[in-house]
Write an enzyme that holds these catalytic residues in place. Sequence first.
Site, PDB file in Angstrom:
ATOM      1  CB  SER A 188      -0.925   0.017   1.222  1.00 26.66           C
ATOM      2  OG  SER A 188      -0.175   0.172   2.424  1.00 26.66           O
TER       3      SER A 188
ATOM      4  CG  HIS B 290      15.804  10.821  -0.024  1.00 23.24           C
ATOM      5  ND1 HIS B 290      17.169  10.892   0.056  1.00 23.24           N
ATOM      6  CD2 HIS B 290      15.522   9.828  -0.912  1.00 23.24           C
ATOM      7  CE1 HIS B 290      17.705   9.977  -0.743  1.00 23.24           C
ATOM      8  NE2 HIS B 290      16.731   9.325  -1.341  1.00 23.24           N
TER       9      HIS B 290
ATOM     10  CE  LYS C 269      16.272   7.633   2.540  1.00 24.71           C
ATOM     11  NZ  LYS C 269      15.755   6.247   2.406  1.00 24.71           N
TER      12      LYS C 269
END
EC number: 1.17.1.8
Length: 265
Positions: free
Chosen positions: A9, A153, A157
């Site tokens: 998911s 990022h 993260k």
Amino acid sequence: MKIAIAGASGRMGRMLIEAVLNDADAQLVGALDRAGSPFLGQDAGAFLGKDTGVKLTDDLDAVFAQAEYLIDFTRPEGTMAHVEAALRHDVKLVIGTTGFTAEQKADLQAAAARIGIVFAANMSVGVNVTLKLLEFAAKHFSHGYDIEIIEAHHRHKVDAPSGTALMMGEAVAGALGRSLDDCAVYGRHGVTGERDPSSIGFAAVRGGDIVGDHTVLFAGIGERIEITHKSSSRVSYAQGALRAVRFLSARGAGLFDMQDVLGLR
């Protein structure tokens, strides 16, 4: 190729599902998600508007019993549970998870004595070619150049520096005959003193929806060289993971990385 996806998911999981569904040689046979996920029981293709007949589940053994390969871009604790299930069911693994401890990496190495595993912090073809460029550059900028690695990022993260940044650091350190453990400097704050010329510095940026930017800076006197890779989509990671599956289809037990998959050694 009968493939199951872990973390189905999530952002990367959904990209992997789409890549498998679009590959004529691949068959999606399982989709794992964490216990308690609100998506359990949903069709794996729902986010694409497709009915795959594969439901998201947290039943490891049910999924591994159907699969030949599992692609796993999740978190270390989840991946280690998947490794145990893979050993029970003789399933090959493609692992893009980052943030493992030294002990967990040793467990992966031990598991690879029985099953085929491709383990790489980044499965992009571009990143892995960049690693070779960095090795070449490091050998020519070994004296008089300071080396810094800057990565950026998205805000979600959870580990820093990124696994890709560490791969780049290891490539540079190896080319210089050094151990990254001995020369890495992770972030700087306060009065740090003069820079150690043998060090490799790391800086991490987190924000927005940045997929992944990495720059290795070779800073000399009067010039600096920057080698940069920027990811604009996770598609490159998904395509690399499928290349890794194809690579494993012709291999037995062993621990491999994308340098092996791409024939860059």
